[in-house]
Design an enzyme around this catalytic site. Structure first.
Site, PDB file in Angstrom:
ATOM      1  N   GLY A 199       0.937  -1.184   0.123  1.00 30.41           N
ATOM      2  CA  GLY A 199      -0.234  -0.770   0.246  1.00 30.41           C
ATOM      3  C   GLY A 199       0.665   1.652   0.642  1.00 30.41           C
ATOM      4  O   GLY A 199       0.470   2.178  -0.084  1.00 30.41           O
ATOM      5  N   ALA A 226       3.568  -6.411  -8.633  1.00 29.81           N
ATOM      6  CA  ALA A 226       2.416  -5.432  -8.118  1.00 29.81           C
ATOM      7  C   ALA A 226       0.775  -6.053  -8.700  1.00 29.81           C
ATOM      8  O   ALA A 226       0.279  -6.368  -9.230  1.00 29.81           O
ATOM      9  CB  ALA A 226       2.309  -4.468  -9.094  1.00 29.81           C
ATOM     10  N   THR A 282      -1.961  -3.848  -6.516  1.00 30.54           N
ATOM     11  CA  THR A 282      -2.620  -2.831  -6.943  1.00 30.54           C
ATOM     12  C   THR A 282      -1.736  -1.151  -7.160  1.00 30.54           C
ATOM     13  O   THR A 282      -2.622  -0.251  -7.026  1.00 30.54           O
ATOM     14  CB  THR A 282      -3.803  -1.889  -5.520  1.00 30.54           C
ATOM     15  OG1 THR A 282      -3.370  -2.100  -4.569  1.00 30.54           O
ATOM     16  CG2 THR A 282      -4.958  -3.009  -6.157  1.00 30.54           C
ATOM     17  N   ASP A 316     -10.382  -7.561   1.248  1.00 23.81           N
ATOM     18  CA  ASP A 316      -8.436  -7.903   1.131  1.00 23.81           C
ATOM     19  C   ASP A 316      -9.274  -8.486   2.815  1.00 23.81           C
ATOM     20  O   ASP A 316      -8.590  -7.729   3.628  1.00 23.81           O
ATOM     21  CB  ASP A 316      -7.564  -7.657   1.178  1.00 23.81           C
ATOM     22  CG  ASP A 316      -6.122  -7.935   1.338  1.00 23.81           C
ATOM     23  OD1 ASP A 316      -6.457  -9.638   1.401  1.00 23.81           O
ATOM     24  OD2 ASP A 316      -5.520  -7.357   1.058  1.00 23.81           O
ATOM     25  N   SER A 346      -2.633 -15.986   4.222  1.00 25.22           N
ATOM     26  CA  SER A 346      -2.055 -15.429   2.769  1.00 25.22           C
ATOM     27  C   SER A 346      -0.703 -15.569   3.001  1.00 25.22           C
ATOM     28  O   SER A 346       0.126 -15.778   2.862  1.00 25.22           O
ATOM     29  CB  SER A 346      -2.909 -14.261   2.297  1.00 25.22           C
ATOM     30  OG  SER A 346      -2.341 -13.741   0.817  1.00 25.22           O
TER      31      SER A 346
END
Lengths: 406, 406
Positions: free
Chosen positions: A89, A117, A119, A177, A185
């Site tokens: 982020g 990548a 986002t 998410d 994850s």
């Protein structure tokens, strides 16, 4: 009442009705995702069920284990296998290659795998790909780590925690998410990589992925789950409201990483954060005594040993001789007036870089001359945009102006 | 931050964050569903957003209108266009052909379109398809209604409210049918069909689609929205816990419908419910004075005028000479002891019929000899199962035994 439905459908429905799922039930869902029995719509429903009804700590542990066990796992001779992970982020936050180089120089084993990548403008794998090959089968990866103490590879081709890729792909559509999914994850991949000591960095802030409150909650859950899986874990919260380093975009970030390792014109904020994380990891793995990690990290960096370790990783993976030149179409934005920079919008910077062609175009991106609290005079450069096509530059400029006029 | 995303994605995300959507925003979502711009995962997210965050009455009106306007709409010369709709879920509840026949005999115009089975053993379109052609373009439909006062067609090929089919298909995966979507789905089709007077039947009960509480809430919303769209509406709540009629499955239900219309060995419960609904619709459309609908409906049925109207519809649509014979492999289950039937599980009956091959196999299904509260002696037949293949009969028998032993 379709008789040919995958078993998961009833289980997803169960979760949506707020009931707990057993270990076996969560395994069934993950296995059906991996085998391709679930459609994208069904995976979307699962993600929404996890998001809206949330998972208990126990269910999150089941999810982590199911994801971990569903794919390739790596085994190592060494007792201590180190890893670090930053929740994404923050634009330009390319600490991983530096931390890995410092810790490898200290003799730690770090089979580091990263993502491209999702986002943002670039993932660690996108940046490393500028400098070396990053795409290996797991056997080659083990040879690389044996030779160089560490690797900086792309996790995607390894087949570790294969359900995760599908969950991320479908979740990405809505930028979903869910907390349990995020934790499972990360931990499932660390467990699959055979890690024993894991440092997790959670950048927080209004424009980071999580707020301080959510960061604290995540930290608690990470530690509790780490304990269940017998991982030695440490979680740090770092400020995540503005970009880190000068460059945003694969080549521009690779330059920042090299500048730190070569100790030449290095972005101070990137160096500082990397040293901090390396110090924490050195202490966590007992390579340094409590309180002495920083001194060790600084000496490994200043002495050139970290650079040496990094070069060994590049050579072992297969060095590329990419010219680290940003794209030729460029435009510099100057300060419209003198003053102090109050705020740099992380989201907007990421979006600008995407408009310029990141991460596909390695040479696209932007260069930030200043950070928050930096003083500028009217006419000073604030940032330079780079693109391979004039129309991308134009689109980015239009977006920049629109955001400024808000 | 994908730059090629359909606009709806941000809007679905907005709804998931509990914000209201404007008329234009809901139109955008529906138009993108119709144009195929949204993936199944994106449609799943939309359905979940509507389910988890719900829509206000105003948003439901926007959704109804957007769905209505997105497809084919029918126009009629007559001032009164009647329609009825039963919320699904009750096995064998084949009142529509009977109600339409009675009301057409009374001179009403009813361009009735129906669906095929979604989760049940048969939809009205599946049953009608046994007797006549049901699949027409809208121009042919208008010609049929002009000749026969009414039609009993399949709505699927007409292109009315085309977003609805996709929403139903994706929602069906988890048996999701959020309230707002249910209402918008029904009303948008009625509006597209040009209806002015609509009777809605909501069967309720523990094994029906909705509980009494939800039925009352739905009724209120239907009436409020009907008012907004200037529809003359009436909503009735009917008991929906057990199957209606003897036959479950296309051919077996068609036999029940004909038995009522021919007034020969007719299932009393199906006749009674059909007369009740026909009476309500005759009063709503002022074909009968308040309180006199029942008398009119009964006389149209008893005199054979309803059968005559039904035959006219079949002939106009294109009558089929299907032999109305249930499938040849059959097994009759007898009462294991004497007593009174306490309960017939609607869900299980539907599931049995699906296992036997419904709705694809028109001759498959089952025949119920008794209803709740019916007295039986040991050895009396309870139900006969019909299938075209012995293995389907076997699977259904295994399911029956499993449910009995619970």
């Amino acid at each position: 009442m379709n008789n040919h439905q995958p078993k998961s459908v009833a289980l997803i429905s169960k979760k949506l009705h707020n009931q707990s799922l057993s270990k076996k039930e969560i395994e069934t869902i993950i296995n059906e995702i991996v085998s391709g029995s679930l459609s994208e719509a069904e995976i979307a429903y699962f993600i929404m069920a996890v998001k809206e009804k949330s998972l208990s700590l126990q269910e999150t542990a089941y999810l982590t284990e199911a994801m971990w066990r569903s794919g390739v796992t790596l085994k190592w001779a060494q007792k201590v296998i180190a890893d670090k992970h930053s929740i994404g982020g923050v634009a330009g936050n390319r600490t991983t290659p530096i931390v890995v180089a410092i810790c490898a120089a200290a003799g730690l084993t770090l089979p580091k795998t990263s993502s491209r990548a999702i986002t943002s403008a670039a993932g660690t794998a996108d940046v490393m790909e500028v400098l070396a090959k990053v795409d290996f089968p797991s056997t080659t990866l083990q040879t690389i780590v044996k030779k160089a103490n560490a690797c900086l590879a792309w996790g995607g081709a390894l087949g570790m925690a294969p359900a995760d890729d599908k969950l991320i792909r479908v979740g990405r559509i809505l930028d979903l998410d869910p907390e349990a999914q995020l934790i499972a994850s990360i931990l499932s991949k660390k467990l699959a990589a055979g890690s024993t000591h894991v440092l997790v960095d959670i950048p927080f802030g209004p424009e980071a992925k999580v707020t301080k409150q959510k960061a604290l909650r995540l930290k608690k859950k990470f530690l509790a789950l780490g304990k269940q899986f017998k991982l030695t874990m440490h979680v740090v919260l770092t400020p995540g409201s503005e970009p880190i380093g000068h460059g945003i975009g694969p080549i521009l970030e690779a330059r920042d990483v090299l500048a730190v390792l070569q100790q030449k014109d290095q972005p101070k904020d990137l160096e500082k954060k990397s040293l901090f994380l390396a110090a924490e990891l050195l202490e966590l793995t007992k390579k340094a005594k409590k309180g002495q990690g920083k001194t060790l990290a600084v000496s490994l960096l200043r002495s050139g040993k970290a650079l040496q370790a990094f070069n060994k990783i590049l050579d072992t993976q297969g060095r590329k001789n990419t010219k680290l030149q940003p794209a030729k179409h460029q435009h510099t934005i100057a300060a419209p007036r003198s003053g102090k920079i109050q705020h740099i919008n992380n989201h907007d910077i990421n979006h600008l870089a995407r408009l310029l062609g990141c991460p596909e175009t390695k040479s696209a991106g932007l260069y930030l001359y200043k950070h928050t609290q930096g003083k500028v005079k009217k006419g000073d450069p604030l940032l330079t945009l780079y693109a391979t096509k004039p129309e991308k530059l134009k689109a980015a400029m239009a977006y920049y102006k629109k955001q400024q006029s808000k």
